[in-house]
Structures are given as C-alpha cells and as structure tokens.
Design a protein around this motif. Sequence first.
Motif, PDB file in Angstrom:
ATOM      1  N   LEU A  80       0.861  -1.180   0.000  1.00 55.80           N
ATOM      2  CA  LEU A  80       0.000   0.000   0.000  1.00 55.80           C
ATOM      3  C   LEU A  80       0.898   1.229   0.000  1.00 55.80           C
ATOM      4  O   LEU A  80       1.798   1.339   0.831  1.00 55.80           O
ATOM      5  CB  LEU A  80      -0.898   0.009   1.237  1.00 55.80           C
ATOM      6  CG  LEU A  80      -1.767   1.256   1.454  1.00 55.80           C
ATOM      7  CD1 LEU A  80      -2.789   1.411   0.323  1.00 55.80           C
ATOM      8  CD2 LEU A  80      -2.455   1.196   2.815  1.00 55.80           C
ATOM      9  N   ILE A  81       0.675   2.145  -0.931  1.00 56.21           N
ATOM     10  CA  ILE A  81       1.489   3.357  -1.047  1.00 56.21           C
ATOM     11  C   ILE A  81       0.714   4.532  -0.465  1.00 56.21           C
ATOM     12  O   ILE A  81      -0.422   4.804  -0.872  1.00 56.21           O
ATOM     13  CB  ILE A  81       1.851   3.644  -2.518  1.00 56.21           C
ATOM     14  CG1 ILE A  81       2.654   2.484  -3.106  1.00 56.21           C
ATOM     15  CG2 ILE A  81       2.642   4.949  -2.635  1.00 56.21           C
ATOM     16  CD1 ILE A  81       2.885   2.598  -4.610  1.00 56.21           C
ATOM     17  N   VAL A  82       1.330   5.246   0.496  1.00 54.70           N
ATOM     18  CA  VAL A  82       0.675   6.377   1.146  1.00 54.70           C
ATOM     19  C   VAL A  82       1.568   7.615   1.010  1.00 54.70           C
ATOM     20  O   VAL A  82       2.631   7.699   1.630  1.00 54.70           O
ATOM     21  CB  VAL A  82       0.412   6.090   2.639  1.00 54.70           C
ATOM     22  CG1 VAL A  82      -0.401   7.220   3.260  1.00 54.70           C
ATOM     23  CG2 VAL A  82      -0.297   4.753   2.817  1.00 54.70           C
ATOM     24  N   ASP A  83       1.143   8.567   0.189  1.00 53.47           N
ATOM     25  CA  ASP A  83       1.910   9.795  -0.020  1.00 53.47           C
ATOM     26  C   ASP A  83       0.976  10.850  -0.589  1.00 53.47           C
ATOM     27  O   ASP A  83       0.141  10.545  -1.446  1.00 53.47           O
ATOM     28  CB  ASP A  83       3.081   9.547  -0.985  1.00 53.47           C
ATOM     29  CG  ASP A  83       4.127  10.646  -0.917  1.00 53.47           C
ATOM     30  OD1 ASP A  83       3.805  11.806  -1.273  1.00 53.47           O
ATOM     31  OD2 ASP A  83       5.263  10.362  -0.511  1.00 53.47           O
ATOM     32  N   GLU A  85      -3.543   2.820  -3.101  1.00 55.16           N
ATOM     33  CA  GLU A  85      -2.843   4.060  -2.797  1.00 55.16           C
ATOM     34  C   GLU A  85      -3.701   4.922  -1.880  1.00 55.16           C
ATOM     35  O   GLU A  85      -4.929   4.793  -1.864  1.00 55.16           O
ATOM     36  CB  GLU A  85      -2.554   4.857  -4.082  1.00 55.16           C
ATOM     37  CG  GLU A  85      -1.680   4.156  -5.100  1.00 55.16           C
ATOM     38  CD  GLU A  85      -1.473   4.999  -6.349  1.00 55.16           C
ATOM     39  OE1 GLU A  85      -1.793   6.211  -6.315  1.00 55.16           O
ATOM     40  OE2 GLU A  85      -1.011   4.465  -7.365  1.00 55.16           O
ATOM     41  N   ARG A 107       3.616   8.737  -5.757  1.00 50.76           N
ATOM     42  CA  ARG A 107       2.830   7.492  -5.786  1.00 50.76           C
ATOM     43  C   ARG A 107       2.952   6.800  -7.139  1.00 50.76           C
ATOM     44  O   ARG A 107       3.134   5.577  -7.211  1.00 50.76           O
ATOM     45  CB  ARG A 107       1.354   7.777  -5.475  1.00 50.76           C
ATOM     46  CG  ARG A 107       1.099   8.340  -4.081  1.00 50.76           C
ATOM     47  CD  ARG A 107      -0.366   8.161  -3.665  1.00 50.76           C
ATOM     48  NE  ARG A 107      -1.307   8.695  -4.628  1.00 50.76           N
ATOM     49  CZ  ARG A 107      -1.742   9.945  -4.645  1.00 50.76           C
ATOM     50  NH1 ARG A 107      -1.291  10.819  -3.751  1.00 50.76           N
ATOM     51  NH2 ARG A 107      -2.629  10.352  -5.545  1.00 50.76           N
ATOM     52  N   ALA A 137      -3.645   9.169  -0.124  1.00 53.19           N
ATOM     53  CA  ALA A 137      -2.993  10.477  -0.134  1.00 53.19           C
ATOM     54  C   ALA A 137      -2.854  11.064   1.263  1.00 53.19           C
ATOM     55  O   ALA A 137      -2.265  12.133   1.433  1.00 53.19           O
ATOM     56  CB  ALA A 137      -3.769  11.450  -1.026  1.00 53.19           C
ATOM     57  N   ARG A 153       4.624   3.141  -7.670  1.00 51.79           N
ATOM     58  CA  ARG A 153       3.797   2.085  -8.262  1.00 51.79           C
ATOM     59  C   ARG A 153       4.502   1.449  -9.456  1.00 51.79           C
ATOM     60  O   ARG A 153       4.525   0.221  -9.613  1.00 51.79           O
ATOM     61  CB  ARG A 153       2.433   2.640  -8.675  1.00 51.79           C
ATOM     62  CG  ARG A 153       1.551   1.605  -9.369  1.00 51.79           C
ATOM     63  CD  ARG A 153       0.223   2.187  -9.794  1.00 51.79           C
ATOM     64  NE  ARG A 153      -0.744   2.230  -8.710  1.00 51.79           N
ATOM     65  CZ  ARG A 153      -1.534   1.210  -8.378  1.00 51.79           C
ATOM     66  NH1 ARG A 153      -1.447   0.052  -9.021  1.00 51.79           N
ATOM     67  NH2 ARG A 153      -2.405   1.343  -7.394  1.00 51.79           N
ATOM     68  N   ASP A 160       4.540   7.903   3.637  1.00 53.79           N
ATOM     69  CA  ASP A 160       5.159   9.222   3.660  1.00 53.79           C
ATOM     70  C   ASP A 160       5.144   9.733   5.096  1.00 53.79           C
ATOM     71  O   ASP A 160       4.150   9.598   5.806  1.00 53.79           O
ATOM     72  CB  ASP A 160       4.385  10.181   2.748  1.00 53.79           C
ATOM     73  CG  ASP A 160       5.052  11.539   2.609  1.00 53.79           C
ATOM     74  OD1 ASP A 160       6.238  11.673   2.967  1.00 53.79           O
ATOM     75  OD2 ASP A 160       4.379  12.467   2.127  1.00 53.79           O
ATOM     76  N   VAL A 177       1.212  -3.650  -6.135  1.00 56.21           N
ATOM     77  CA  VAL A 177       0.583  -2.538  -5.422  1.00 56.21           C
ATOM     78  C   VAL A 177      -0.914  -2.827  -5.302  1.00 56.21           C
ATOM     79  O   VAL A 177      -1.610  -2.979  -6.309  1.00 56.21           O
ATOM     80  CB  VAL A 177       0.811  -1.199  -6.155  1.00 56.21           C
ATOM     81  CG1 VAL A 177       0.038  -0.077  -5.459  1.00 56.21           C
ATOM     82  CG2 VAL A 177       2.296  -0.860  -6.193  1.00 56.21           C
ATOM     83  N   GLU A 191       1.090  12.945  -5.770  1.00 60.14           N
ATOM     84  CA  GLU A 191       0.711  11.955  -6.775  1.00 60.14           C
ATOM     85  C   GLU A 191       1.913  11.470  -7.568  1.00 60.14           C
ATOM     86  O   GLU A 191       2.002  10.284  -7.916  1.00 60.14           O
ATOM     87  CB  GLU A 191      -0.339  12.550  -7.727  1.00 60.14           C
ATOM     88  CG  GLU A 191      -0.857  11.544  -8.745  1.00 60.14           C
ATOM     89  CD  GLU A 191      -1.924  12.128  -9.654  1.00 60.14           C
ATOM     90  OE1 GLU A 191      -2.471  11.358 -10.476  1.00 60.14           O
ATOM     91  OE2 GLU A 191      -2.200  13.338  -9.546  1.00 60.14           O
TER      92      GLU A 191
END
Length: 222
Positions: free
Chosen positions: A8-11, A35, A17, A37, A21, A57, A32, A14
């Motif tokens: 899971l990408i948290v930033d 996502e 991210r 934000a 990804r 992040d 992935v 964009e």
Amino acid sequence: MTEPIGVLIVDDEELIRVGLRAIIDAQPDLTVLGEAADGAEVPPLVARLRPDVVLMDVRMPAIDGIQATRRLVAGAPSAPRVLVITTFENDEYVYEALRAGASGFLLKRARPAEVVQAVRVVARGDSLLFPAAVRRLVGAYGRRAGDRLGRAGLTDREAAVLRLMAAGMSNQEVAAELVVGVETVKTHVGNVLAKLGARDRTQAVIAAYESGFVAPSGGAAH
C-alpha cells in the motif's frame, strides 16, 4: 506459486505514488494493492486490502506518517510492516515514526533497486536498519526513556546479540561473530524482542539507545 508481496502506497504527492507504483509493479514478486494520499485513509484500506507492507510518507497535511503508523501497529501484532519514505533522513519525523513502530525508512531519492530490496526485506520480517543514520537520529532527537533494558532481564548472550543488532549486523553476521548457529541467533533475537516488548529489531535497537545501553557514538554505554 507464492503470492506476491502486497504493498500500500501512502503519499500526498501523486508523482511520488505514480513513481513508486511503477517501480513495484515491475517486479513479479511485488504488487501494489492500493494508494492513499493521507494517513487517515490508511486503517480502512489496510483492513480491506490486507497489504504486507505500507510505504508511508512521513509528512502529510492532515494525518502524518507518525500518527498513521502508531494507529496501525497499536495492539495489532499482525499489522503490516511500515516502511517510511522521506526526503531527509536526518529528520525528527523519521525518528518518531521509527519509535511509533515503523520497521525502517527509505529516501525518496532511492534508486529503484533500493526500493524493491527495502520492500522485500521488511516483508520477510527483517528491519531496514541503517546504523549510522539511526545513531545520528538518536543523537539529535533521542531521549532517555528510563532503564528499560535493566528491567528486561537480558542474559549476557542476549545483551551481546542486541549490541551487534545495534551495529546493523544480520543474523548470519551475528552468528559468525559469536561463533554460533543462525538458528541460535534467531532464538536470542526473539527473546530480546519479547523481553523488550519490541515489534522488531528497529524498536529493540532504539530501546537500547534510549536506555543508554548502546551509546549514539556506536559503542557500549555500560
């Protein structure tokens, strides 16, 4: 066939991210799952997607990576591993995220191969520990947290293992240094984590620094 490692990408940016990804999805053993934000989105997404690793992040406008990490790992031994992504490594936010339960950190300028390796390392339960960087963070932002190690009752061998962990040694390197088997080292590491109530090696090493057991200079304090 082994399931790929879910990420899971948290930033809040964009562009970051999208870049992460692309790097992760290019690997056959990584994928992935989603996502976010902002840190506020993390708990429900983790509950729904069940990722193995969260790339978090550290600085976000509403709920930052520290609060999000703390919420994620509190009372949840099966919570995914958290890998903090940051612009500056010598940052109090990074140190607080590690104290909150993150397994390590990754610079946003890291090369793709470093990103991939970091995800794999934390996914298998190891900590992404950079001894020199952690020493700098402890020296700048660390604070004495009482004699946590004294109360833990570590044996002499467990204490020796912890010192080598603080030096950034892997289980294999510790085994070679102490002339014992890797499985024996794993047992000692497990005992250290249990006695300290630490989620992983990173939290154990931070406890060693904050208790004064290991000095930020890299030597043993006592």
